[in-house]
Design a protein around this motif. Structure first.
Motif, PDB file in Angstrom:
ATOM      1  N   VAL A 668     -13.241  -8.200   4.752  1.00 37.15           N
ATOM      2  CA  VAL A 668     -11.858  -8.085   4.281  1.00 37.15           C
ATOM      3  C   VAL A 668     -11.494  -9.389   3.572  1.00 37.15           C
ATOM      4  N   PHE A 669     -10.978  -9.265   2.344  1.00 34.80           N
ATOM      5  CA  PHE A 669     -10.728 -10.448   1.526  1.00 34.80           C
ATOM      6  C   PHE A 669      -9.363 -10.364   0.859  1.00 34.80           C
ATOM      7  N   GLY A 670      -8.570 -11.427   1.052  1.00 34.47           N
ATOM      8  CA  GLY A 670      -7.281 -11.523   0.377  1.00 34.47           C
ATOM      9  C   GLY A 670      -6.186 -10.661   0.958  1.00 34.47           C
ATOM     10  N   ARG A 671      -6.407 -10.137   2.169  1.00 36.93           N
ATOM     11  CA  ARG A 671      -5.366  -9.295   2.775  1.00 36.93           C
ATOM     12  C   ARG A 671      -5.558  -9.229   4.289  1.00 36.93           C
ATOM     13  N   ARG A 672      -4.513  -8.828   4.987  1.00 37.19           N
ATOM     14  CA  ARG A 672      -4.567  -8.670   6.442  1.00 37.19           C
ATOM     15  C   ARG A 672      -3.952  -7.338   6.885  1.00 37.19           C
ATOM     16  N   ASP A 673      -3.466  -6.557   5.941  1.00 35.49           N
ATOM     17  CA  ASP A 673      -2.737  -5.321   6.260  1.00 35.49           C
ATOM     18  C   ASP A 673      -3.679  -4.120   6.324  1.00 35.49           C
ATOM     19  N   VAL A 674      -4.708  -4.205   7.184  1.00 26.99           N
ATOM     20  CA  VAL A 674      -5.662  -3.113   7.320  1.00 26.99           C
ATOM     21  C   VAL A 674      -5.761  -2.696   8.783  1.00 26.99           C
ATOM     22  N   VAL A 675      -6.158  -1.439   8.980  1.00 26.56           N
ATOM     23  CA  VAL A 675      -6.427  -0.906  10.313  1.00 26.56           C
ATOM     24  C   VAL A 675      -7.811  -0.292  10.288  1.00 26.56           C
ATOM     25  N   PHE A 676      -8.679  -0.729  11.172  1.00 26.26           N
ATOM     26  CA  PHE A 676     -10.025  -0.182  11.268  1.00 26.26           C
ATOM     27  C   PHE A 676      -9.994   1.048  12.169  1.00 26.26           C
ATOM     28  N   ALA A 677     -10.563   2.141  11.690  1.00 33.31           N
ATOM     29  CA  ALA A 677     -10.500   3.407  12.427  1.00 33.31           C
ATOM     30  C   ALA A 677     -11.850   4.110  12.400  1.00 33.31           C
ATOM     31  N   ASN A 678     -12.069   4.968  13.381  1.00 39.81           N
ATOM     32  CA  ASN A 678     -13.269   5.789  13.450  1.00 39.81           C
ATOM     33  C   ASN A 678     -13.213   6.892  12.384  1.00 39.81           C
ATOM     34  N   PRO A 679     -14.273   7.098  11.600  1.00 37.30           N
ATOM     35  CA  PRO A 679     -14.247   8.105  10.526  1.00 37.30           C
ATOM     36  C   PRO A 679     -13.919   9.511  11.020  1.00 37.30           C
ATOM     37  N   GLU A 680     -14.402   9.873  12.214  1.00 43.28           N
ATOM     38  CA  GLU A 680     -14.109  11.206  12.742  1.00 43.28           C
ATOM     39  C   GLU A 680     -12.629  11.352  13.069  1.00 43.28           C
ATOM     40  N   ASP A 681     -12.033  10.309  13.612  1.00 38.67           N
ATOM     41  CA  ASP A 681     -10.588  10.342  13.875  1.00 38.67           C
ATOM     42  C   ASP A 681      -9.815  10.465  12.568  1.00 38.67           C
ATOM     43  N   MET A 682     -10.256   9.746  11.557  1.00 37.52           N
ATOM     44  CA  MET A 682      -9.584   9.813  10.265  1.00 37.52           C
ATOM     45  C   MET A 682      -9.634  11.232   9.708  1.00 37.52           C
ATOM     46  N   ALA A 683     -10.802  11.859   9.772  1.00 39.24           N
ATOM     47  CA  ALA A 683     -10.940  13.223   9.257  1.00 39.24           C
ATOM     48  C   ALA A 683     -10.067  14.182  10.035  1.00 39.24           C
ATOM     49  N   ARG A 684     -10.032  14.014  11.350  1.00 42.43           N
ATOM     50  CA  ARG A 684      -9.227  14.896  12.193  1.00 42.43           C
ATOM     51  C   ARG A 684      -7.743  14.802  11.859  1.00 42.43           C
ATOM     52  N   MET A 685      -7.303  13.597  11.468  1.00 45.98           N
ATOM     53  CA  MET A 685      -5.890  13.389  11.156  1.00 45.98           C
ATOM     54  C   MET A 685      -5.577  13.546   9.677  1.00 45.98           C
ATOM     55  N   GLY A 686      -6.578  13.960   8.886  1.00 52.41           N
ATOM     56  CA  GLY A 686      -6.343  14.178   7.469  1.00 52.41           C
ATOM     57  C   GLY A 686      -6.181  12.896   6.684  1.00 52.41           C
ATOM     58  N   LEU A 687      -6.821  11.820   7.135  1.00 57.99           N
ATOM     59  CA  LEU A 687      -6.726  10.523   6.462  1.00 57.99           C
ATOM     60  C   LEU A 687      -8.013  10.212   5.729  1.00 57.99           C
ATOM     61  N   SER A 688      -7.890   9.525   4.619  1.00 57.58           N
ATOM     62  CA  SER A 688      -9.038   9.084   3.841  1.00 57.58           C
ATOM     63  C   SER A 688      -9.022   7.566   3.728  1.00 57.58           C
ATOM     64  N   GLU A 689     -10.194   7.001   3.513  1.00 57.47           N
ATOM     65  CA  GLU A 689     -10.302   5.560   3.306  1.00 57.47           C
ATOM     66  C   GLU A 689      -9.332   5.103   2.226  1.00 57.47           C
ATOM     67  N   GLY A 690      -8.552   4.072   2.548  1.00 58.38           N
ATOM     68  CA  GLY A 690      -7.610   3.523   1.587  1.00 58.38           C
ATOM     69  C   GLY A 690      -6.209   4.092   1.670  1.00 58.38           C
TER      70      GLY A 690
END
Length: 768
Positions: A668-690
């Motif tokens: 992570v470079f030049g920012r701190r406003d990120v949340v690291f998440a499990n890809p399966e959880d993201m898919a289940r919640m309808g979220l995509s990278e970014g």
């Protein structure tokens, strides 16, 4: 796993350390405009005749090399030795209201404070005052209180033994045990949990023990960022053939591979040393059940093969073994697997490695201590070690990884809200006054007292109290209710801007600076995480002619409060730190007899550590196996829509101090406003990278506790788990969510809900 199209997020494939670490050190010196002087200063860090690095509490080796600093230590030194100055003229250009809109990095990057200042509410600015006026206002605020317990004396772990001792003496002479300190927010479960198990709230190992261990277990810590000097020790252990097992929800680069900047071969060949032999990514908060699973497996190996347990040690030195065995026999594997997120086979694999090892050191950090059951979890770590007699012999023992360079020493010399009868009696006998006996406030209790109007004066010996504390919704508002806040500091920070009726900024010398009192150069002392006490001597000219040392500031407040004190010569003590050490030796004779003579020996001396000698100062006189049944964990977390968030420090950060916005090892470079998440959880919640998301406290009905507009990043983290940076996500850490015994906030296991970013979180949660 990160999508390289997400701005500021890209894979980082280099080892920890190496050339990138050297580049970062150079960049920190340039950024703080102290390339030449800062470089000279670094060469004296952690040297026998130099100063103790203001960073982590990892001990110094007996035979120091030409440079004994790490990347983050260099950043800490550059941050303090900066040529930037936060003068009264700087504050004249900015109102407090304006400064509050700045980032934490920008506030501290103003530079070193140069003169005492007082907040002017009519002008909304800090303005210069004299030291006499600063002390007079401090003393007047304390004397105006109706009850001594309306005062709160907060201490940061960077204060020296001498400053901390005078500070606790000031508070107790005033009549209170209200000593909330940074230990309350990090390793208090160690201070509370270990005494019940082994009779002492400290680690049992020395640095030399790492030379003799054939197994090192690493629980809940990230040494490459939080205590990088430990990497040299782990690297040496790996290279001589010791096995290292890592237990962490996230894979941390420094526990995978490390390139030593001091090794010319690794630097020239761009090679590295593997660190962890195996990595176990348990679910957040699953440590207690994992360790119980390992113990269950070890007992099974004993039953099958024999000669696994150290039965002679158990019989002679412990109690409670049979109760522990009965508990583990009743604990079923499905419960263990569900609770720690690892399959039985992997747990048994780790247990078999432990069973084969002759000498084991178990290290742990705040990834283990900042949960709702951390005090009992610490005790389970001890149970595991006791099964094989891994306590009180070479190459074996428990190693809590402390943060601030003297957080352990502060507690040793009396900064504790729950003083023992022995300490209270000793203060009475040495100084001739009756100190308060009732327990004082922890950090959590201090904030509650502020909210209720029961705390009226706050004195802070360093630190960034409000930003380090959880729940800024409540904490920030509580700070603004104070009649007076007195902040002793080297640099401005956000807590200084949360002003109530009155506030003072009192600038002090840093660890790197010359401390001359009454014409004599003084030295202070600190205690590292392995109970070694040694001297620290600054060498740089002070950042301003107006700076005073912390002992001098504490003595100045005391004199203004008590006047001519017939029992304590505050002024004399502020000019002679040997005299302070003589008093410490009188109050703590068993630990500090001959203090001044011992500390003049290069490298210092080690305090008594009973468990190292198999002396157990417990109620039973032995080490205690202690049973813990979490009974299914936190019942609030049964909702499948609730995820568990652990807060992290970035690689450009030390506690609340943000050196920059990069987290190199996590890509992570030049920012701190990120949340690291499990890809399966993201898919289940309808979220995509970014995607932009909001992270809200799961059980907060107000809708106020939301970290808004963060970017979700896919990472290898167990299902149901999230990670994000501290203090940006402190907003979701409830004040009431803390370790049930020690009160340490559950920064590492906050129940939250994720949603795509929306303006109105409250209406969104009401629909869910």
């Amino acid at each position: 796993m990160a999508n390289e199209k997400t701005p500021g997020v890209r894979p980082y494939r280099h080892p920890a350390g190496g050339w990138d670490a050297l580049k970062a050190v150079a960049g920190a010196l340039v950024d703080q405009e102290t390339v030449i002087e800062g470089g000279k200063t670094l060469m004296r860090a952690n040297q026998p005749e130099g100063f103790d690095c203001p960073g982590c509490a990892w001990p110094d080796p007996k035979h120091t090399s030409s440079f004994e600093f790490c990347e983050n230590g260099a950043k800490a030194v550059a941050w303090e030795a900066t040529s930037k100055r936060a003068t009264p003229e700087v504050f004249a250009r900015h109102t407090v209201s304006e400064l509050l809109t700045w980032s934490d990095h920008a506030i501290e990057d103003l530079g070193r404070l140069t003169e005492p200042m007082a907040y002017d509410s009519a002008d909304d600015r800090y303005k210069a005052i004299t030291w006499d006026e600063a002390f007079a206002r401090s003393g007047a605020a304390l004397k105006a209180l109706d009850d001594p317990n309306q005062a709160q004396f907060y201490a940061s772990g960077r204060a020296s033994n001498e400053a901390a001792f005078l500070y606790q003496l000031l508070g107790r002479r005033f009549g209170t045990n209200n000593f909330p300190d940074c230990s309350n927010m990090c390793h208090e479960p160690t201070s509370v949990g270990l005494p019940d198990s082994i009779g002492l709230g400290k680690g049992s190992v020395t640095l030399e023990d790492f030379d003799n261990a054939d197994l090192i277990l690493c629980f809940g810590h990230n040494p490459g960022t939080n205590h990088p000097r430990m990497m040299a020790t782990l690297r040496e252990a790996s290279r001589r053939g010791a096995t290292i097992l890592a237990f962490n929800p996230l894979r941390e680069r420094a526990l995978e591979k490390f390139a030593s900047p001091q090794d010319p071969v690794e630097m020239a060949t761009l090679s590295s040393t593997p660190i962890a032999s195996a990595y176990y990514q348990l679910t957040i908060g699953g440590d207690a059940l994992l360790v119980q699973g390992m113990m269950k497996a070890v007992l099974a190996l004993e039953a099958r093969d024999g000669d696994v347990l150290d039965r002679a040690f158990i019989a002679e030195h412990t109690t409670g073994f049979e109760a522990l065995v009965a508990h583990l026999e009743a604990l079923d594997w499905p419960t263990i697997e569900a609770g720690c997120g690892l399959p039985r086979a992997r747990i048994e694999e780790a247990a078999a490695t432990y069973a084969r090892a002759k000498s084991t050191i178990l290290c742990y950090g705040m990834g283990l201590t900042q949960h709702r059951d951390s005090s009992q979890t610490v005790q389970q770590l001890v149970n595991l070690l006791l099964l094989k007699g891994n306590m009180g012999r070479p190459g074996a023992g428990i190693c809590p990884l402390r943060g601030h360079s003297n957080v352990q020493g502060n507690r040793t010399v009396g900064i504790w809200e729950k003083p023992s009868e022995a300490l209270s009696n000793s203060i009475r006998d040495v100084f001739g006054f009756e100190p308060p006996r009732a327990h004082g406030h922890t950090v959590i209790e201090t904030i509650a007292a502020m909210e209720q109007g029961e705390a009226k004066v706050f004195v802070g010996l360093g630190g960034n109290f409000a930003v380090a504390a959880p729940d800024p919704v409540r904490t920030f508002a509580a700070m603004r209710k104070l009649d007076m806040a007195v902040h002793v500091a080297t640099k401005p920070n956000r807590t200084h801007l949360l002003v109530g009726k009155a506030a003072l900024l009192l600038p002090c010398l840093g660890r790197t600076e010359l401390d001359v009192r009454a014409g004599v150069r003084q030295s202070v002392t600190v205690e590292d995480s392995m109970s070694m006490v040694h001297a620290s001597r600054g060498l740089n000219p002070p950042a301003s002619e107006h700076l005073l040392s912390e002992p001098a500031i504490v003595a100045g407040i005391a004199t203004a409060t008590f006047g001519e004190d017939p029992l304590i010569d505050w002024s004399g003590l502020s000019n002679d730190y040997d005299a302070i050490r003589d008093l410490i030796a009188r109050v703590f004779p068993a630990a500090f007899e001959g203090y001044n003579e011992k500390v003049r020996v290069p490298g210092g001396f080690r305090l008594p550590v009973g468990p190292s000698d198999r002396v157990w100062k417990t109620a039973t006189g032995k080490a205690n196996f202690l049973v813990f049944d979490p009974k299914g964990g936190d019942p609030r977390r049964g909702d499948p829509d609730v995820l568990i968030l652990t807060t992290l420090r970035s690689h450009d950060q030390y506690n609340t101090t943000i050196y920059g916005n990069n987290d190199r090892y996590r890509g992570v470079f030049g920012r701190r406003d990120v949340v690291f998440a499990n890809p399966e959880d993201m898919a289940r919640m309808g979220l995509s990278e970014g995607d932009l998301i909001d992270v809200g406290a799961a059980f907060d009905e107000s809708g106020d506790r939301v970290a808004r507009a963060f970017t979700v990043v896919a990472r290898d983290i167990p299902p149901g788990c999230l990670a994000a940076y501290y203090p940006e996500t402190n907003v979701v850490i409830a004040l009431d969510d803390h370790d049930q015994r020690s009160g340490t906030p559950a920064y590492k296991s906050a129940p939250v809900r994720l949603r795509k970013h929306q303006a109105d979180w409250l209406s969104m949660t009401s629909r869910s």
